[in-house]
Write a protein that holds these residues in place. Sequence first.
Motif, PDB file in Angstrom:
ATOM      1  N   ILE A  38      56.815  46.787  32.275  1.00 37.30           N
ATOM      2  CA  ILE A  38      57.620  47.072  33.201  1.00 37.30           C
ATOM      3  C   ILE A  38      59.052  46.420  32.892  1.00 37.30           C
ATOM      4  O   ILE A  38      59.942  46.715  33.684  1.00 37.30           O
ATOM      5  CB  ILE A  38      56.825  46.158  34.733  1.00 37.30           C
ATOM      6  CG1 ILE A  38      57.515  48.023  35.047  1.00 37.30           C
ATOM      7  CG2 ILE A  38      57.152  45.677  35.175  1.00 37.30           C
ATOM      8  CD1 ILE A  38      57.756  48.845  35.262  1.00 37.30           C
ATOM      9  N   VAL A  39      58.511  44.858  32.629  1.00 34.43           N
ATOM     10  CA  VAL A  39      59.899  44.608  32.921  1.00 34.43           C
ATOM     11  C   VAL A  39      60.998  44.898  31.581  1.00 34.43           C
ATOM     12  O   VAL A  39      62.370  44.812  31.763  1.00 34.43           O
ATOM     13  CB  VAL A  39      59.621  42.662  32.181  1.00 34.43           C
ATOM     14  CG1 VAL A  39      60.747  41.713  32.197  1.00 34.43           C
ATOM     15  CG2 VAL A  39      58.772  41.923  33.729  1.00 34.43           C
ATOM     16  N   LEU A  40      60.242  45.368  30.171  1.00 33.53           N
ATOM     17  CA  LEU A  40      61.629  45.642  29.157  1.00 33.53           C
ATOM     18  C   LEU A  40      61.918  47.178  29.910  1.00 33.53           C
ATOM     19  O   LEU A  40      62.863  47.140  29.565  1.00 33.53           O
ATOM     20  CB  LEU A  40      60.620  45.377  28.600  1.00 33.53           C
ATOM     21  CG  LEU A  40      61.246  46.216  26.783  1.00 33.53           C
ATOM     22  CD1 LEU A  40      62.119  45.069  26.497  1.00 33.53           C
ATOM     23  CD2 LEU A  40      59.994  46.351  26.088  1.00 33.53           C
ATOM     24  N   LEU A  41      61.341  47.674  30.136  1.00 32.97           N
ATOM     25  CA  LEU A  41      61.666  49.377  31.268  1.00 32.97           C
ATOM     26  C   LEU A  41      63.287  48.662  32.063  1.00 32.97           C
ATOM     27  O   LEU A  41      63.854  49.464  31.652  1.00 32.97           O
ATOM     28  CB  LEU A  41      60.562  49.770  31.594  1.00 32.97           C
ATOM     29  CG  LEU A  41      60.761  51.020  31.972  1.00 32.97           C
ATOM     30  CD1 LEU A  41      61.118  52.178  31.186  1.00 32.97           C
ATOM     31  CD2 LEU A  41      59.353  51.610  33.074  1.00 32.97           C
ATOM     32  N   LEU A  42      61.996  47.787  32.873  1.00 33.68           N
ATOM     33  CA  LEU A  42      63.133  48.202  33.761  1.00 33.68           C
ATOM     34  C   LEU A  42      65.248  46.907  33.101  1.00 33.68           C
ATOM     35  O   LEU A  42      65.921  47.298  33.550  1.00 33.68           O
ATOM     36  CB  LEU A  42      63.023  47.294  35.150  1.00 33.68           C
ATOM     37  CG  LEU A  42      61.922  47.712  36.205  1.00 33.68           C
ATOM     38  CD1 LEU A  42      60.843  46.761  37.033  1.00 33.68           C
ATOM     39  CD2 LEU A  42      62.028  49.294  36.496  1.00 33.68           C
ATOM     40  N   ALA A  43      64.903  46.214  32.041  1.00 34.50           N
ATOM     41  CA  ALA A  43      65.772  45.372  31.945  1.00 34.50           C
ATOM     42  C   ALA A  43      66.811  46.407  31.422  1.00 34.50           C
ATOM     43  O   ALA A  43      68.504  46.754  31.629  1.00 34.50           O
ATOM     44  CB  ALA A  43      65.597  44.105  31.305  1.00 34.50           C
ATOM     45  N   ILE A  44      66.126  47.000  30.443  1.00 30.77           N
ATOM     46  CA  ILE A  44      66.851  48.191  29.497  1.00 30.77           C
ATOM     47  C   ILE A  44      67.155  48.773  30.289  1.00 30.77           C
ATOM     48  O   ILE A  44      68.390  49.115  30.783  1.00 30.77           O
ATOM     49  CB  ILE A  44      66.068  49.106  28.370  1.00 30.77           C
ATOM     50  CG1 ILE A  44      65.348  47.863  27.719  1.00 30.77           C
ATOM     51  CG2 ILE A  44      66.768  50.262  27.929  1.00 30.77           C
ATOM     52  CD1 ILE A  44      64.181  48.156  26.673  1.00 30.77           C
ATOM     53  N   SER A  45      66.754  50.164  31.999  1.00 30.13           N
ATOM     54  CA  SER A  45      67.067  51.016  32.491  1.00 30.13           C
ATOM     55  C   SER A  45      68.358  50.328  33.651  1.00 30.13           C
ATOM     56  O   SER A  45      68.765  51.107  33.430  1.00 30.13           O
ATOM     57  CB  SER A  45      65.844  51.866  33.129  1.00 30.13           C
ATOM     58  OG  SER A  45      65.324  51.280  33.437  1.00 30.13           O
ATOM     59  N   GLY A  46      67.758  48.508  33.821  1.00 28.20           N
ATOM     60  CA  GLY A  46      69.000  48.761  34.741  1.00 28.20           C
ATOM     61  C   GLY A  46      70.079  48.371  34.745  1.00 28.20           C
ATOM     62  O   GLY A  46      70.630  48.622  35.343  1.00 28.20           O
ATOM     63  N   SER A  47      69.940  47.488  33.025  1.00 28.07           N
ATOM     64  CA  SER A  47      71.103  47.508  32.392  1.00 28.07           C
ATOM     65  C   SER A  47      72.270  48.731  32.933  1.00 28.07           C
ATOM     66  O   SER A  47      73.382  48.948  32.610  1.00 28.07           O
ATOM     67  CB  SER A  47      70.945  47.065  31.134  1.00 28.07           C
ATOM     68  OG  SER A  47      70.380  46.905  30.212  1.00 28.07           O
ATOM     69  N   PHE A  48      71.245  49.569  31.685  1.00 27.88           N
ATOM     70  CA  PHE A  48      72.660  51.372  31.818  1.00 27.88           C
ATOM     71  C   PHE A  48      72.539  51.706  33.407  1.00 27.88           C
ATOM     72  O   PHE A  48      74.385  52.019  33.069  1.00 27.88           O
ATOM     73  CB  PHE A  48      71.662  52.027  31.232  1.00 27.88           C
ATOM     74  CG  PHE A  48      71.523  53.011  30.684  1.00 27.88           C
ATOM     75  CD1 PHE A  48      72.778  53.670  30.526  1.00 27.88           C
ATOM     76  CD2 PHE A  48      71.110  54.477  32.348  1.00 27.88           C
ATOM     77  CE1 PHE A  48      73.559  55.322  29.763  1.00 27.88           C
ATOM     78  CE2 PHE A  48      71.695  55.331  31.908  1.00 27.88           C
ATOM     79  CZ  PHE A  48      72.972  56.191  30.815  1.00 27.88           C
ATOM     80  N   ILE A  49      72.170  51.212  33.781  1.00 25.02           N
ATOM     81  CA  ILE A  49      72.559  52.040  35.280  1.00 25.02           C
ATOM     82  C   ILE A  49      73.729  51.129  36.161  1.00 25.02           C
ATOM     83  O   ILE A  49      75.258  51.753  36.325  1.00 25.02           O
ATOM     84  CB  ILE A  49      71.138  52.349  36.493  1.00 25.02           C
ATOM     85  CG1 ILE A  49      70.633  53.150  36.147  1.00 25.02           C
ATOM     86  CG2 ILE A  49      72.235  52.750  37.877  1.00 25.02           C
ATOM     87  CD1 ILE A  49      69.124  53.235  36.734  1.00 25.02           C
ATOM     88  N   LEU A  50      73.658  49.553  35.871  1.00 22.16           N
ATOM     89  CA  LEU A  50      74.927  49.114  36.198  1.00 22.16           C
ATOM     90  C   LEU A  50      75.853  49.240  35.808  1.00 22.16           C
ATOM     91  O   LEU A  50      77.396  49.164  35.922  1.00 22.16           O
ATOM     92  CB  LEU A  50      74.026  47.718  35.894  1.00 22.16           C
ATOM     93  CG  LEU A  50      72.778  47.366  37.121  1.00 22.16           C
ATOM     94  CD1 LEU A  50      72.383  45.977  37.186  1.00 22.16           C
ATOM     95  CD2 LEU A  50      73.840  47.575  39.229  1.00 22.16           C
TER      96      LEU A  50
END
Length: 318
Positions: free
Chosen positions: A230-242
């Motif tokens: 979940i850390v890997l997933l959220l880091a990738i998708s979260g940085s994309f959105i921001l």
Amino acid sequence: MGSSILTQIEEIYYPLLALLGIPANLVTIVILSRGKCGLSKCITIYLVAMAAADLLVLIVDVLLYEMNEIYFPESFLDYTPVCSLNFFLIFASIECSVWLTVAFTFDRFIAICCQKIRTHYCTERTAAVVVATMWGLSILENIPISFTFEPRIIIDDVLWFCNVKSSLYTVPIWVAFLWVDIALMPFIPFLLILIFNGLTIRHILLTNRIRRGLRSSSSDPEMENRRKSIVLLLAISGSFILLWMVTFTHYICVQILDIQYLHTDYSHPFTIMEQTGYMLQHLSSCTNTIIYAVSQTKFRLQLKNLFKYPLVLIKFGK
């Protein structure tokens, strides 16, 4: 009159981005392709494909477009047919990068939340088919982009530069195409990433709560693996959105307000918004390598070994 502050920032920003981002994505592709990072082949295919798409974005967008605009104006890349082709490659590679992020998010959602179909969907074959499909659809969907530009000037029958056709904002078919393009990138990807991440987090929190109640020991390898995923997933998708948020806001403004793409007046607020959004968007093509290095122990180890390898060759070559 001197160049604007925004132009001065771009003159430093884009060469630095290319200098760091292109080698970073190449290194990421090499390390992940070796398959020694403890990731499944399915995940590896997605991450390698995302790095390859980001690499292409940096080459065609940052090197061949942004840096050409700054340092090599009026080169052959500014011929209208050439820059139209380059814009097509830019949009296709960016769209592929975006939808591969969605595909990876969906794959992790299936792997974590849908136990009954994970063994059939989260496979090496499925990942390869999805990646190939994303590339094919991105190319097909962006073919009309090549026909949205007109020459800015004509000198000795030579067409120079690319201006967005004014009809793009008035002719119904082009207006419809712009709305479809906005929906496909980045509105629907934003929405899907938020939905899949929300469902995945909800499932993990619920599962972890149940597992804590059933296990007397505080150590739980399964929960630790889920936490890393979940850390890997959220880091990738979260940085994309921001990093895409400013560009997304500008896309909406183009449709609602009386403004156009690719303004040349760098003092105009919407031009500043557009160019700032592009700078952040391009940065998203470099962040995944940092995310892997921070969140994945084995990736860091492989990265260290890769940098040590030339030193070892020099040592034994003496």
